[in-house]
Design an enzyme around this catalytic site. Structure first.
Site, PDB file in Angstrom:
ATOM      1  N   GLU A 170       0.822  -1.207   0.000  1.00 52.02           N
ATOM      2  CA  GLU A 170       0.000   0.000   0.000  1.00 52.02           C
ATOM      3  C   GLU A 170       0.860   1.263   0.000  1.00 52.02           C
ATOM      4  OE1 GLU A 170      -2.890  -0.448   3.104  1.00 52.02           O
ATOM      5  OE2 GLU A 170      -3.852  -2.142   2.114  1.00 52.02           O
ATOM      6  N   PRO A 191       4.015   5.888   5.885  1.00 54.03           N
ATOM      7  CA  PRO A 191       3.516   5.085   7.020  1.00 54.03           C
ATOM      8  C   PRO A 191       2.407   4.119   6.631  1.00 54.03           C
ATOM      9  CG  PRO A 191       3.738   7.400   7.636  1.00 54.03           C
ATOM     10  CD  PRO A 191       3.929   7.340   6.150  1.00 54.03           C
ATOM     11  N   ASN A 192       2.383   2.972   7.305  1.00 48.12           N
ATOM     12  CA  ASN A 192       1.352   1.965   7.092  1.00 48.12           C
ATOM     13  C   ASN A 192       1.125   1.210   8.391  1.00 48.12           C
ATOM     14  OD1 ASN A 192       0.289  -0.869   5.932  1.00 48.12           O
ATOM     15  ND2 ASN A 192      -0.102   0.749   4.431  1.00 48.12           N
ATOM     16  N   HIS A 412     -18.098  -9.613   6.215  1.00 49.11           N
ATOM     17  CA  HIS A 412     -16.784  -9.021   6.416  1.00 49.11           C
ATOM     18  C   HIS A 412     -16.091  -9.697   7.591  1.00 49.11           C
ATOM     19  CE1 HIS A 412     -13.988  -5.631   7.803  1.00 49.11           C
ATOM     20  NE2 HIS A 412     -13.486  -6.111   6.687  1.00 49.11           N
ATOM     21  N   HIS A 482      -8.219  -8.755   1.516  1.00 50.83           N
ATOM     22  CA  HIS A 482      -7.508  -7.480   1.600  1.00 50.83           C
ATOM     23  C   HIS A 482      -6.282  -7.636   2.494  1.00 50.83           C
ATOM     24  CE1 HIS A 482     -10.488  -4.385  -0.075  1.00 50.83           C
ATOM     25  NE2 HIS A 482     -10.889  -5.585  -0.461  1.00 50.83           N
ATOM     26  N   GLU A 507      -9.566   3.619  -0.767  1.00 48.32           N
ATOM     27  CA  GLU A 507      -9.611   4.092   0.620  1.00 48.32           C
ATOM     28  C   GLU A 507      -8.575   5.170   0.891  1.00 48.32           C
ATOM     29  OE1 GLU A 507      -8.949   0.751   3.136  1.00 48.32           O
ATOM     30  OE2 GLU A 507      -6.960   0.315   2.354  1.00 48.32           O
TER      31      GLU A 507
END
Length: 711
Positions: A170, A191-192, A412, A482, A507
């Site tokens: 990401e 950052p993640n 989910h 995901h 997102e």
């Protein structure tokens, strides 16, 4: 499946180093394999006489045993050809041709008396090769310290790269020459929630490149099973890419037992950018479907959902604002609701109504289950049980209500990266889905992996992801994963894997924004391995309209958001914005309602990575086409024709395009809609605003419809 021919050529035996050649079926690609003087296996690849991969070493370094690096001789080889046509359960085309020439090289290691097979498959669009370890006396269980595969490039190519990381993809793609990677790495690592960058010159696959002499080159892997994911270490002085496998908690790269094999290492190459987008090489290197009845229960899905409101911060996943909860201990019926919980029964019914009114298949609901209050950033093993709803989410009533409207609810499962916990509850959770009418699940792996020290892309997690997919298949459940490992064509073998994220999706438009060129790159990189659940369709570009505390803006025009349903292929497509926003733009929303999600044919009309993509797709089983075009921050004029339409037929084209003053940052919601009659002789020039694009629906029309349009 239709097999045209299989022809096995003769077997040759060598006891000394000998160069061997293999040509692609169209003879444009040439592979050469040889052994160096010290017994190192080496290969090289050319395309139309141009160097793609210069002489590069092959091999593996083992942890405790003598390595598979040198002291080899060619013990024998076998050449063969193969040609078949197969039909995917869903896809960009109705049929896929799988045509290649193969060279199987049997290597004998003199120092250990062991055998290693290197299998090469040369397609018209590229190369696949893998290591195979036959059952043998001197090799049983072994541990990989590192794979030593090399890709020696012919120069300082322009590259579209992500920082090498064992835990996330990401990141925003960086476009630069390979020689600039080191200097740009620090700024590229943003950052993640979980990240493990491993080198100042490490990059991820799929890696897209363009050479100075006009070759488009993509390096990736196929059929990643029981092995850790591949990354690449760049030698930026010699422009050699070296394989880097994801380690486990103690630094080992893979645990294997003969007989076994590695994933395929892939090199897709062409002098046309569009050929990279239409390549099915990665899929073809995977095995046929494991499920005989796949087509009866695996169906493409167009959906809406309770999601964007949480991403923007308007609503919450959590039911309360307390900061210390324990599953099975905390009584949520006695806690004070925060008043912002999105997944409540009445609100979900609103989404179900909207889906039913507009011909959608399903509604995704996130934040329905207990445990969201303090899960993020905590090393908690027992966070969710995947079956216990919050007090305001009535599972049975929503099952009844959705079924009465002909709508499915998408489950989910956020695992919080507690993999052991997810496997602990998996059967129970999937049975709960079956009992309540859910046939698809979106799973998530946010945060650092538990057990501690494991990485998202290591062998242990790779095995888990596949276990989740195959276990879901036992319950006839489709999976959208995901934060999981990059896709490697496994959707051919396991077609209930109908989507993954595995990249920076929509997102991030609410987390500061994606670059305007983002969606002109992803089809050349992330989508090489399989479809992405990108979640397009955002019509309100100012996130502050939903949450005054969030100043992020979506870096796209509204017309380009429509185009993404065509350019960002997925059999799982979400209309991600709010129903109330779509109701303000029902004229534009009509394209989302109309656009197909399963395709019979695909044509790349224009393409240049990082600049623009224009794709036309024909809906499966219909004579309707849909076209999408997306461009970068510079804008452009797109020139297309319609020569793929049936001769002698007339169609009505509805064109959703940027208005003259549209701009992704200054005027993103300015669009125009017009209708016109087109034939296979029509040629159009359409302006694309900076960060913009267009979408076109091309519907087969009768004389009455054409007359009505002309009035």
């Amino acid at each position: 499946m239709r097999k045209t021919f299989i022809f096995i050529c003769c077997l040759f035996l060598w006891k000394m180093a000998a160069a061997q050649e293999l040509l692609s079926p169209d003879k444009n690609l040439q592979l050469q394999f040889s052994i160096t003087d010290n017994g190192k296996p080496t290969y090289q690849l050319t395309y139309k006489g141009k160097a793609v991969i210069k002489p590069s070493h092959l091999g593996l370094e083992l942890k405790a045993d003598a390595s598979f690096i040198d002291s080899f001789e060619v013990a024998g080889s076998k050449a063969s050809t193969y040609d078949e046509t197969w039909e995917p359960v869903w896809g960009e085309v109705k049929e896929i041709r799988n045509q290649y020439n193969e060279l199987e090289v049997n290597l004998h290691q003199l120092s250990t008396d062991r055998t290693l097979i290197v299998r090469f498959r040369l397609f018209n669009d590229g190369l696949g090769f893998r290591y195979e370890f036959p059952q043998q006396k001197h090799l049983a269980y072994f541990v990989i310290k590192e794979e030593r595969t090399e890709f020696a490039l012919a120069g300082d190519h322009k590259a579209f790269w992500l920082p090498g990381d064992y835990d996330t993809q990401e990141y925003s793609t960086v476009t630069s020459n390979l020689s600039e990677v080191r200097g740009k790495m620090k700024d590229a690592i943003t950052p993640n929630a979980s990240q493990a960058p491993f080198s100042p010159t490490g990059v991820q696959t799929p890696l897209m490149m363009k050479s100075k002499d006009g070759l488009y080159i993509n390096i990736h892997e196929a059929a990643l099973i029981e092995y850790s994911a591949l990354s690449l270490e760049l030698d930026d002085k010699n422009f050699v890419l070296k394989s880097v496998l994801t380690p486990d908690a103690i630094g080992d790269k893979g645990y294997l037992q003969a007989p076994c094999k590695s994933p395929w290492r892939t090199v897709i190459v062409s002098d046309k950018a569009g050929d990279i987008l239409t390549s099915k090489l990665v899929y073809n290197l995977n095995e046929p479907p494991k499920y005989a009845d796949a087509a009866s229960w695996i169906k493409p899905v167009k959906y809406v959902g309770v999601w964007w409101e949480m991403i923007t911060g308007k609503s919450t996943w959590a039911y309360t604002d307390i900061e210390n909860v324990q599953l099975g201990v905390t009584d949520f019926s006695k806690t004070k609701p925060n008043g912002k919980h999105g997944a409540n029964t009445a609100h979900v019914k609103e989404y179900i109504d909207f889906a039913a009114e507009n011909g959608f298949d399903a509604v995704l609901v996130e934040g329905w289950n207990q445990g969201w209050e303090d899960w993020f950033g905590k090393t908690k093993d027992y966070v969710f049980d995947f079956i216990t709803p919050y007090p305001d989410f009535d599972v049975q009533e929503l099952h009844r209500y959705a079924a009465s409207k002909g709508i499915k609810i998408i489950m989910h499962h956020e695992t919080s990266s507690s993999v052991r916990n997810y496997e602990r509850f998996m059967d129970t959770a999937y049975q709960f889905m079956v009992n309540n009418g859910y046939n698809a699940v979106k799973s998530g792996y946010v945060g650092n992996i538990i057990p501690r020290g494991e990485h998202h892309y290591g062998q242990w997690l790779v095995n888990h992801y596949l276990y989740a997919i195959t276990k879901a298949a036992e319950y006839h459940i489709m999976v959208d994963a995901h934060e999981s490992v990059h896709m490697t064509g496994l959707s051919r073998t396991y077609p209930n894997l109908i989507g993954q994220e595995s990249a920076r999706g929509t997102e991030y438009e609410a987390f500061g924004g994606n670059n305007p060129d983002h969606t002109t790159i992803l089809p050349f990189t992330r989508l090489i391995g399989g479809p992405m659940d990108y979640t397009p369709g955002i019509f309100e570009m100012n996130v502050s309209a939903y949450n005054p505390d969030n100043s992020s803006k979506v870096n796209s025009t509204l017309a380009r958001q429509l185009a993404l349903y065509v350019t960002m292929y997925s059999p799982l497509q979400m209309a991600a914005d709010f129903p109330e926003t779509y109701r303000k733009h029902m004229d534009a929303f009509q394209f989302i309602k109309d656009v197909a999600i399963d395709w019979e044919d695909t044509k790349v009309l224009e393409a240049e990575p990082g600049d623009y993509i224009t794709i036309a797709r024909k809906a499966k089983g219909k004579n309707n086409w849909f076209i999408g075009s997306t461009c970068d921050e510079n804008g452009r004029v797109s020139k297309i024709n319609f020569d793929y339409l049936d001769a002698g037929w007339k169609y009505i084209a509805t064109i959703y395009s940027d208005a003259k003053d549209a701009h992704y940052a200054k005027n993103p919601k300015a669009y125009t809609i017009k209708k016109m009659v087109v034939t296979n002789k029509t040629v159009l020039s359409l302006p694309c605003a900076p960060g913009g694009g267009y979408a076109i629906s091309v519907m087969e029309a009768d004389d009455d419809a054409i007359k009505a349009l002309k009035k």
